[in-house]
Design a protein around this motif. Structure first.
Motif, short mmCIF file in Angstrom:
data_model
loop_
_atom_site.label_atom_id
_atom_site.label_comp_id
_atom_site.label_asym_id
_atom_site.label_seq_id
_atom_site.Cartn_x
_atom_site.Cartn_y
_atom_site.Cartn_z
N SER A 145 2.47 -1.56 -93.18
CA SER A 145 0.99 -2.23 -93.30
C SER A 145 0.27 -1.73 -92.48
CB SER A 145 1.13 -3.59 -93.40
OG SER A 145 1.60 -4.15 -92.31
N ILE A 146 0.59 -1.42 -91.27
CA ILE A 146 -0.54 -1.24 -90.26
C ILE A 146 -0.59 0.50 -89.81
CG2 ILE A 146 -0.14 -3.23 -89.45
CD1 ILE A 146 1.47 -1.97 -86.91
N ASN A 147 0.05 1.20 -90.43
CA ASN A 147 0.26 2.59 -89.89
C ASN A 147 -0.38 3.65 -90.88
OD1 ASN A 147 1.66 2.79 -87.15
ND2 ASN A 147 2.91 1.20 -88.17
N ALA A 148 -1.06 4.73 -90.19
CA ALA A 148 -1.18 6.16 -90.84
C ALA A 148 0.32 6.67 -90.82
CB ALA A 148 -2.19 6.91 -90.06
N MET A 149 0.61 7.49 -91.85
CA MET A 149 1.98 7.92 -91.82
C MET A 149 1.97 9.63 -92.08
SD MET A 149 4.09 4.83 -93.54
CE MET A 149 5.55 5.69 -93.04
N GLU A 166 5.89 21.10 -86.97
CA GLU A 166 4.35 21.37 -87.65
C GLU A 166 4.15 20.19 -88.53
OE1 GLU A 166 3.67 25.12 -90.03
OE2 GLU A 166 5.47 24.59 -91.21
N LEU A 167 2.78 19.81 -88.67
CA LEU A 167 2.26 18.81 -89.43
C LEU A 167 2.15 19.44 -90.99
CD1 LEU A 167 1.14 15.94 -90.16
CD2 LEU A 167 -1.22 16.86 -89.77
N VAL A 168 2.89 18.51 -91.98
CA VAL A 168 3.05 19.22 -93.30
C VAL A 168 1.74 18.16 -93.90
CG1 VAL A 168 4.11 19.35 -95.55
CG2 VAL A 168 5.53 19.82 -93.25
N ALA A 169 1.71 17.16 -94.11
CA ALA A 169 0.91 16.17 -94.90
C ALA A 169 0.83 14.90 -94.06
CB ALA A 169 1.21 16.19 -96.36
N ALA A 170 -0.34 14.30 -94.34
CA ALA A 170 -0.65 12.93 -93.65
C ALA A 170 -1.44 12.18 -94.77
CB ALA A 170 -1.51 12.91 -92.45
N TYR A 217 10.54 15.29 -91.05
CA TYR A 217 10.71 13.72 -90.40
C TYR A 217 9.30 13.17 -90.92
CZ TYR A 217 13.66 16.51 -86.89
OH TYR A 217 14.57 17.33 -86.35
N CYS A 218 9.79 11.82 -90.96
CA CYS A 218 8.71 10.89 -91.14
C CYS A 218 8.10 10.35 -89.85
CB CYS A 218 9.08 9.65 -91.88
SG CYS A 218 7.94 8.69 -92.28
N HIS A 219 6.74 10.21 -89.98
CA HIS A 219 6.09 9.96 -88.55
C HIS A 219 4.93 8.67 -88.78
CE1 HIS A 219 4.86 10.09 -84.47
NE2 HIS A 219 3.67 10.84 -84.57
N ALA A 220 4.88 7.70 -87.99
CA ALA A 220 3.86 6.71 -88.36
C ALA A 220 3.21 6.14 -86.99
CB ALA A 220 4.65 5.66 -89.11
N ASP A 221 1.96 5.85 -87.07
CA ASP A 221 1.22 5.13 -85.73
C ASP A 221 0.18 4.60 -86.27
OD1 ASP A 221 -0.39 5.15 -83.20
OD2 ASP A 221 1.72 5.22 -82.57
N LYS A 233 -3.18 10.10 -83.11
CA LYS A 233 -1.73 10.27 -82.48
C LYS A 233 -0.67 10.76 -83.73
CE LYS A 233 -1.94 6.72 -79.09
NZ LYS A 233 -1.27 5.44 -78.42
N VAL A 234 -0.98 10.26 -84.81
CA VAL A 234 0.06 10.93 -85.78
C VAL A 234 -0.26 12.32 -86.09
CG1 VAL A 234 0.44 10.83 -88.30
CG2 VAL A 234 0.26 8.79 -87.03
N GLN A 235 -1.55 12.72 -86.13
CA GLN A 235 -1.93 14.14 -86.31
C GLN A 235 -1.43 15.28 -85.41
OE1 GLN A 235 -6.07 13.66 -86.81
NE2 GLN A 235 -6.00 13.34 -88.99
#
Length: 122
Positions: free
Chosen positions: A30-34, A46-50, A94-98, A103-105
């Protein structure tokens, strides 16, 4: 302890498709960009998608038009539809969130999943 759990990886031939899912706790979701990251053999992560909490999406140039990231708010999941796949897509995803989008990017967010292997054969 684990707050993000990826699933859906596997072995597929070039031209095929896979859909990855990242299951998050309701609070984290509920609170995070992912985002989805990947790390290929011998390469840096490397970042794939956000995707933001408002469902604004960004993609790496190498996957634009082939991958789609989406949020399912009812199930607290983030998905990555990959179609069509190429051998260059092989790697651990990997899944990433913040709460902080920057920070996510930059791969510096607070939450990471365990990773799921994607292997694409020629």
């Amino acid at each position: 302890q684990v707050q993000l759990v990826e699933s859906g990886g596997g072995l597929v031939q070039a031209g095929g498709s896979l859909r990855l899912s990242c299951a998050a706790s309701d609070f984290i979701f509920s609170i995070n960009a992912m985002a989805w990251y990947r790390q290929a053999p011998g390469k840096q992560r490397e970042l794939v998608a956000a995707i933001s909490s408002g469902s604004i999406t960004t993609y790496a140039a190498s996957v634009k038009g082939r991958f789609t990231i989406s949020r399912d708010n009812g199930k607290s999941t983030v998905n990555l539809q990959m179609n069509p796949l190429t051998p260059e897509d092989t790697g651990v995803y990997y899944c990433h969130a913040d709460p902080n989008v920057v920070k996510v990017q930059r791969s510096g967010g607070a939450y990471w999943g365990q990773g799921t292997q994607v292997t694409v054969s020629s």
